[in-house]
Design a protein around this motif. Sequence first.
Motif, short mmCIF file in Angstrom:
data_model
loop_
_atom_site.label_atom_id
_atom_site.label_comp_id
_atom_site.label_asym_id
_atom_site.label_seq_id
_atom_site.Cartn_x
_atom_site.Cartn_y
_atom_site.Cartn_z
N THR A 10 -21.01 0.99 88.67
CA THR A 10 -20.26 1.28 87.45
C THR A 10 -21.29 1.39 86.34
OG1 THR A 10 -18.31 0.10 88.21
CG2 THR A 10 -18.51 0.44 85.83
N THR A 12 -22.17 2.99 82.15
CA THR A 12 -21.59 3.39 80.88
C THR A 12 -22.05 4.81 80.58
OG1 THR A 12 -21.63 1.12 80.08
CG2 THR A 12 -21.40 2.85 78.42
N LYS A 16 -17.79 5.12 77.89
CA LYS A 16 -16.90 4.20 78.61
C LYS A 16 -17.51 3.80 79.95
CE LYS A 16 -14.22 7.91 80.69
NZ LYS A 16 -12.95 8.49 80.97
N GLN A 17 -17.01 2.69 80.48
CA GLN A 17 -17.43 2.23 81.80
C GLN A 17 -16.79 3.12 82.85
OE1 GLN A 17 -19.12 -0.92 82.95
NE2 GLN A 17 -20.09 -0.40 81.02
N ASP A 87 -28.53 1.33 83.83
CA ASP A 87 -27.62 2.23 84.54
C ASP A 87 -28.41 3.15 85.48
OD1 ASP A 87 -25.30 1.21 83.43
OD2 ASP A 87 -25.20 2.72 81.84
#
Length: 116
Positions: A10, A12, A16-17, A87
């Motif tokens: 998951t 960002t 948003k996630q 990420d």
Amino acid sequence: MTSFQAEPPTITIRGKQTKLRPFGRGAARILAQLSNITDENEKSGAFVVAYAAIYSLPPDKAFSTVEDEAAFNLAVGEADMELSAEDLQAVAEYIAGINQRTEAASVTVDSSPGKP
């Protein structure tokens, strides 16, 4: 035997996630879009960003984006500017897990008796 549990991360993105969709056939289309990159390290990094950009989209949007060079470049450029180092690391680790699992699955052993 080692078990590989590669779960899409998951991240960002787009404010948003978003849980990435599992690795699939679209990866070949991403590689085709990146075919003009000759440096393998640069191509690997670009693939991580492109994978995050494309696999964070709904399937129909992802397909149309990866098929349109301008839309692809825009999505990847935006992801490159937006994604955090954490990420990108999570996506790279997920891809590495998939690669490791694929390599392990492709190893075959012929244990039948016969000529060496």
